[in-house]
Design a protein around this motif. Sequence first.
Motif, PDB file in Angstrom:
ATOM      1  N   SER A  44       0.826  -1.217   0.000  1.00  0.00           N
ATOM      2  CA  SER A  44       0.000   0.000   0.000  1.00  0.00           C
ATOM      3  C   SER A  44       0.856   1.261   0.000  1.00  0.00           C
ATOM      4  O   SER A  44       0.489   2.270  -0.609  1.00  0.00           O
ATOM      5  N   TYR A  45       1.991   1.217   0.690  1.00  0.00           N
ATOM      6  CA  TYR A  45       2.917   2.349   0.711  1.00  0.00           C
ATOM      7  C   TYR A  45       3.375   2.682  -0.716  1.00  0.00           C
ATOM      8  O   TYR A  45       3.332   3.831  -1.138  1.00  0.00           O
ATOM      9  N   PHE A  46       3.803   1.673  -1.457  1.00  0.00           N
ATOM     10  CA  PHE A  46       4.277   1.911  -2.817  1.00  0.00           C
ATOM     11  C   PHE A  46       3.136   2.312  -3.756  1.00  0.00           C
ATOM     12  O   PHE A  46       3.315   3.155  -4.627  1.00  0.00           O
ATOM     13  N   ALA A  47       1.959   1.743  -3.555  1.00  0.00           N
ATOM     14  CA  ALA A  47       0.803   2.123  -4.369  1.00  0.00           C
ATOM     15  C   ALA A  47       0.465   3.601  -4.155  1.00  0.00           C
ATOM     16  O   ALA A  47       0.201   4.335  -5.122  1.00  0.00           O
ATOM     17  N   ALA A  48       0.483   4.054  -2.901  1.00  0.00           N
ATOM     18  CA  ALA A  48       0.199   5.463  -2.599  1.00  0.00           C
ATOM     19  C   ALA A  48       1.279   6.375  -3.184  1.00  0.00           C
ATOM     20  O   ALA A  48       0.978   7.456  -3.705  1.00  0.00           O
ATOM     21  N   LEU A  49       2.531   5.942  -3.100  1.00  0.00           N
ATOM     22  CA  LEU A  49       3.643   6.723  -3.657  1.00  0.00           C
ATOM     23  C   LEU A  49       3.472   6.905  -5.163  1.00  0.00           C
ATOM     24  O   LEU A  49       3.634   8.011  -5.696  1.00  0.00           O
ATOM     25  N   ASN A  50       3.107   5.842  -5.856  1.00  0.00           N
ATOM     26  CA  ASN A  50       2.933   5.913  -7.305  1.00  0.00           C
ATOM     27  C   ASN A  50       1.674   6.692  -7.696  1.00  0.00           C
ATOM     28  O   ASN A  50       1.673   7.420  -8.687  1.00  0.00           O
TER      29      ASN A  50
END
Length: 152
Positions: A44-50
């Motif tokens: 979820s962290y990487f999804a939000a970053l992208n």
Amino acid sequence: MGDRAPRAAAFAACALLLAACGSAVTGTPRPLRVTDVERELVSSYFAALNEAAGEGVSEQHELLADTQHPDFRDEDCELPNGTIKVQPTMSTLRLDPAWTPPGEDEHPRGVVLVVAVTLTAFQEGTEIGSQIGSQHVVLLNGKAYGFAPCAN
């Protein structure tokens, strides 16, 4: 029957020796593997970053500031111009309890994980570079934190 007494005495002596040498380990034991909850927090962290990268530079910079590990926030950090997209290879996600951020002596509070990523940098919508590396994410109080890529 005479053989049992020396064995019993030897066993008792070993038990006492082990008890005297033993020490209690503080903390909460945990398995040496990444849990499903931890995996989801990192994903979820990487999804939000992208997603923030797709919204624009200021939106991604705001997210990077909000998700910077609270023990390592550097108010002088100048984020690079442009945005980054990060594609983690989640099958490589693993614990990294001995890691400390570059230039630091202290281990971050929380559960430290590392994952292989492909990072692509964009300026004004144009890809300017891509590289494969490792990125650390720390889970603390149910939230994923990272370490912003500072330009300075």
